[in-house]
Design an enzyme around this catalytic site. Sequence first.
Site, PDB file in Angstrom:
ATOM      1  N   LYS A 202     108.384 -44.367 163.024  1.00 33.15           N
ATOM      2  CA  LYS A 202     107.230 -44.827 163.695  1.00 33.15           C
ATOM      3  C   LYS A 202     106.724 -46.263 163.237  1.00 33.15           C
ATOM      4  CE  LYS A 202     104.668 -41.293 163.528  1.00 33.15           C
ATOM      5  NZ  LYS A 202     103.630 -40.037 163.082  1.00 33.15           N
TER       6      LYS A 202
ATOM      7  N   LYS B 292     105.458 -38.882 153.320  1.00 34.51           N
ATOM      8  CA  LYS B 292     104.659 -37.685 153.681  1.00 34.51           C
ATOM      9  C   LYS B 292     104.347 -36.978 152.596  1.00 34.51           C
ATOM     10  CE  LYS B 292     102.662 -36.596 157.455  1.00 34.51           C
ATOM     11  NZ  LYS B 292     102.204 -37.272 158.714  1.00 34.51           N
TER      12      LYS B 292
ATOM     13  N   HIS C  76     113.326 -49.300 152.652  1.00 35.20           N
ATOM     14  CA  HIS C  76     113.741 -50.539 153.400  1.00 35.20           C
ATOM     15  C   HIS C  76     112.659 -51.646 153.600  1.00 35.20           C
ATOM     16  CE1 HIS C  76     111.947 -49.026 156.561  1.00 35.20           C
ATOM     17  NE2 HIS C  76     111.956 -50.106 157.549  1.00 35.20           N
ATOM     18  N   ARG C  77     111.177 -51.125 153.374  1.00 33.14           N
ATOM     19  CA  ARG C  77     110.133 -51.792 153.255  1.00 33.14           C
ATOM     20  C   ARG C  77     109.248 -51.032 152.285  1.00 33.14           C
ATOM     21  NH1 ARG C  77     111.829 -55.273 156.143  1.00 33.14           N
ATOM     22  NH2 ARG C  77     111.442 -55.879 158.229  1.00 33.14           N
TER      23      ARG C  77
ATOM     24  N   LYS D  29     104.631 -45.135 153.454  1.00 32.96           N
ATOM     25  CA  LYS D  29     103.330 -44.735 154.058  1.00 32.96           C
ATOM     26  C   LYS D  29     103.341 -43.441 154.902  1.00 32.96           C
ATOM     27  CE  LYS D  29      99.071 -46.354 155.369  1.00 32.96           C
ATOM     28  NZ  LYS D  29      98.657 -44.888 154.769  1.00 32.96           N
TER      29      LYS D  29
ATOM     30  N   SER E 278      95.932 -48.015 160.047  1.00 27.61           N
ATOM     31  CA  SER E 278      96.013 -47.929 158.386  1.00 27.61           C
ATOM     32  C   SER E 278      96.612 -48.943 158.007  1.00 27.61           C
ATOM     33  CB  SER E 278      96.974 -46.625 158.232  1.00 27.61           C
ATOM     34  OG  SER E 278      96.357 -45.415 158.206  1.00 27.61           O
TER      35      SER E 278
HETATM   36  P1  NAD Z   1      93.375 -31.659 162.286  1.00 26.54           P
HETATM   37  O1  NAD Z   1      93.768 -30.716 161.047  1.00 26.54           O
HETATM   38  O2  NAD Z   1      92.557 -32.668 162.234  1.00 26.54           O
HETATM   39  O3  NAD Z   1      93.652 -30.857 163.471  1.00 26.54           O
HETATM   40  C1  NAD Z   1      94.520 -29.871 163.921  1.00 26.54           C
HETATM   41  C2  NAD Z   1      93.746 -28.836 164.857  1.00 26.54           C
HETATM   42  O4  NAD Z   1      94.786 -28.263 165.526  1.00 26.54           O
HETATM   43  C3  NAD Z   1      92.752 -28.038 164.117  1.00 26.54           C
HETATM   44  O5  NAD Z   1      91.569 -27.888 165.180  1.00 26.54           O
HETATM   45  C4  NAD Z   1      93.459 -26.710 164.362  1.00 26.54           C
HETATM   46  O6  NAD Z   1      92.687 -25.662 164.450  1.00 26.54           O
HETATM   47  C5  NAD Z   1      94.272 -26.627 165.534  1.00 26.54           C
HETATM   48  N1  NAD Z   1      95.330 -25.743 165.547  1.00 26.54           N
HETATM   49  C6  NAD Z   1      96.268 -25.313 164.562  1.00 26.54           C
HETATM   50  N2  NAD Z   1      96.957 -24.471 165.078  1.00 26.54           N
HETATM   51  C7  NAD Z   1      96.982 -24.385 166.323  1.00 26.54           C
HETATM   52  C8  NAD Z   1      97.498 -23.888 167.198  1.00 26.54           C
HETATM   53  N3  NAD Z   1      98.545 -22.676 166.990  1.00 26.54           N
HETATM   54  N4  NAD Z   1      97.175 -23.594 168.471  1.00 26.54           N
HETATM   55  C9  NAD Z   1      96.111 -24.576 168.776  1.00 26.54           C
HETATM   56  N5  NAD Z   1      95.575 -25.334 167.953  1.00 26.54           N
HETATM   57  C10 NAD Z   1      95.770 -25.044 166.513  1.00 26.54           C
HETATM   58  O7  NAD Z   1      94.914 -32.279 162.169  1.00 26.54           O
HETATM   59  P2  NAD Z   1      95.171 -33.814 162.856  1.00 26.54           P
HETATM   60  O8  NAD Z   1      94.960 -34.883 161.762  1.00 26.54           O
HETATM   61  O9  NAD Z   1      94.553 -33.688 164.003  1.00 26.54           O
HETATM   62  O10 NAD Z   1      96.709 -33.577 163.314  1.00 26.54           O
HETATM   63  C11 NAD Z   1      97.379 -33.167 164.041  1.00 26.54           C
HETATM   64  C12 NAD Z   1      98.947 -33.467 164.356  1.00 26.54           C
HETATM   65  O11 NAD Z   1      98.822 -34.762 164.397  1.00 26.54           O
HETATM   66  C13 NAD Z   1      99.779 -33.179 163.396  1.00 26.54           C
HETATM   67  O12 NAD Z   1     101.107 -32.850 163.791  1.00 26.54           O
HETATM   68  C14 NAD Z   1      99.846 -34.470 162.260  1.00 26.54           C
HETATM   69  O13 NAD Z   1     100.977 -34.586 161.685  1.00 26.54           O
HETATM   70  C15 NAD Z   1      99.670 -35.351 163.540  1.00 26.54           C
HETATM   71  N6  NAD Z   1      99.267 -36.795 163.053  1.00 26.54           N
HETATM   72  C16 NAD Z   1      97.971 -36.742 162.768  1.00 26.54           C
HETATM   73  C17 NAD Z   1      97.514 -37.979 162.388  1.00 26.54           C
HETATM   74  C18 NAD Z   1      96.113 -38.402 161.822  1.00 26.54           C
HETATM   75  O14 NAD Z   1      95.691 -39.653 161.823  1.00 26.54           O
HETATM   76  N7  NAD Z   1      95.433 -37.675 161.561  1.00 26.54           N
HETATM   77  C19 NAD Z   1      98.515 -39.331 162.688  1.00 26.54           C
HETATM   78  C20 NAD Z   1      99.758 -39.028 163.206  1.00 26.54           C
HETATM   79  C21 NAD Z   1     100.236 -37.797 163.538  1.00 26.54           C
END
Ligand code: NAD
Length: 470
Positions: free
Chosen positions: A93, A105, A64-65, A69, A362
């Site tokens: 979001k 994604k 739709h847009r 992303k 972003s």
């Molecule tokens: P990341 O890989 O930088 O960090 C994830 C952390 O979680 C790691 O340190 C890992 O060791 C830890 N981990 C894994 N399994 C675990 C468990 N069972 N218990 C405890 N810790 C555990 O990832 P991120 O970028 O921080 O993303 C984390 C969440 O945030 C994801 O759901 C991702 O989709 C969401 N998210 C990330 C972003 C972004 O900008 N990076 C944006 C929106 C949403």
Amino acid sequence: MARDRFLQSVQRYFDRAAAHTRYRPGLLRQVRTCNAVYRMRFPVREDSGEIRVIEAFRAEHSFHRMPTKGGIRFSRRVSLDETIALATLMTFKCAIAGVPFGGAKGGVLVNSSGLSAGFRERIIRRYTAELIRKNFIGPDVDVPAPDYGTGEQEMGWIADTYKNLRVNEPSPYACVTGKPLSMHGIPGRRQATGLGAYLAIRTCMDVAADMQALGLTPGIAGKRVIIQGLGNVGYHAGVALQNQGRALIVGIIEREGALHAPDGLDVQAVHDYRQLHGTLHGFPGATFVAEGNSVLEYDCDVLVPAALESQITGGNAGRIRARIVAEAANGPVDFEGERILGERGIMVLPDIYTNAGGVTVSYFEWLKNKAGVSFDRMVSRHEQMTKIQIVAAIERLTDQSIPDSIRDRLLRSLNEEDMVIAALDQTMTQAFENIHQCWKSRELPDMRTAAFLLAIEAVAESYQQHGIFP
Ligand code: NAD
């Protein structure tokens, strides 16, 4: 399996909110469905010289847009359904944050830890080439970003691959966000998701009536917080909660176990310790809990799951003792888990709002790359001149000189990071007000339903404006 339930859970959240709209079923089906998926398998040489066949996905949920992303995840739990669920969340979001993108994604089925830099690079460059081949990447088509298991370095390799394969593209760096600063990234993107989660919690906890209903005083200062995941999102959320919010971080959960300290942990010190030793075990002044996820159930005011989906489910929601669960990760509370938390009067700040800071910044990075100019370059000199004139006028009118320390503060010019953070704060505050107002005025059961409802209506309106569903 939990990951299969994740998509179902997202769709159930959608259906629950969609029941409150006035749109026709056909239009709602279009808003709900994932528009395109690309499932690929490609060979990559391992460091040993062996060839490994890698499975990977890209899902574009809504056109739709444009562009669409969404981040790229490296994980051995990645599946097509999980990728579609995450792309779906991205659409809503973006709508909540007022960012003009559809959701997407990507997922690469590899264990994110323990990959050599060389193998990582070969995987991500080949993945990018595959996306280019099928037109699943481009500044006006689909723009990836970091997610679980990926970061700036991978985004830099994507930009470099794209630039070299699409030589006629006028703004190739806009094909991906979350890049290093040296590759036209934007200051503030690295911490944006975690900082945004802090801003979400802060804004929510400033509403006195809601906090009173939860048995809490308003404000984040002094509140006890437990964080799951000390990666990009959890670490930056923790630092902001501790330093800006003056919250007490009483628990940090990682893969290998958790730390618990009722008097508070220093997030930076814990992070540095884990970087050095590769584990939380042995961190001084805190209790190490080998069964890390049991700490999700410890007493606290705010629980911040910032690792993975499906962490709070029907299995453990009855034992959660936090008053607020702030979903910094995507989908950490599933449908059944949320039902139980709701019955127990625990507030959930939904992921499509709480972690929208990443895509918001972003968007700023993408705009900067498309325009080919940084934000501060456009305004800082003009702003500086205006401030000098105001200070001079005050001194003339009052016949007094402003002390140097105050003058310096007043005249300090905004840099690009200041501007990005201010705009992020504005976005998170405004989005919360919209969700809160919708929740209360339309008498909805919770904030997730309100957030989904607002987002569904925004996407549906967009389809109608395009004349697709008159
Ligand atoms: P990341 O890989 O930088 O960090 C994830 C952390 O979680 C790691 O340190 C890992 O060791 C830890 N981990 C894994 N399994 C675990 C468990 N069972 N218990 C405890 N810790 C555990 O990832 P991120 O970028 O921080 O993303 C984390 C969440 O945030 C994801 O759901 C991702 O989709 C969401 N998210 C990330 C972003 C972004 O900008 N990076 C944006 C929106 C949403």
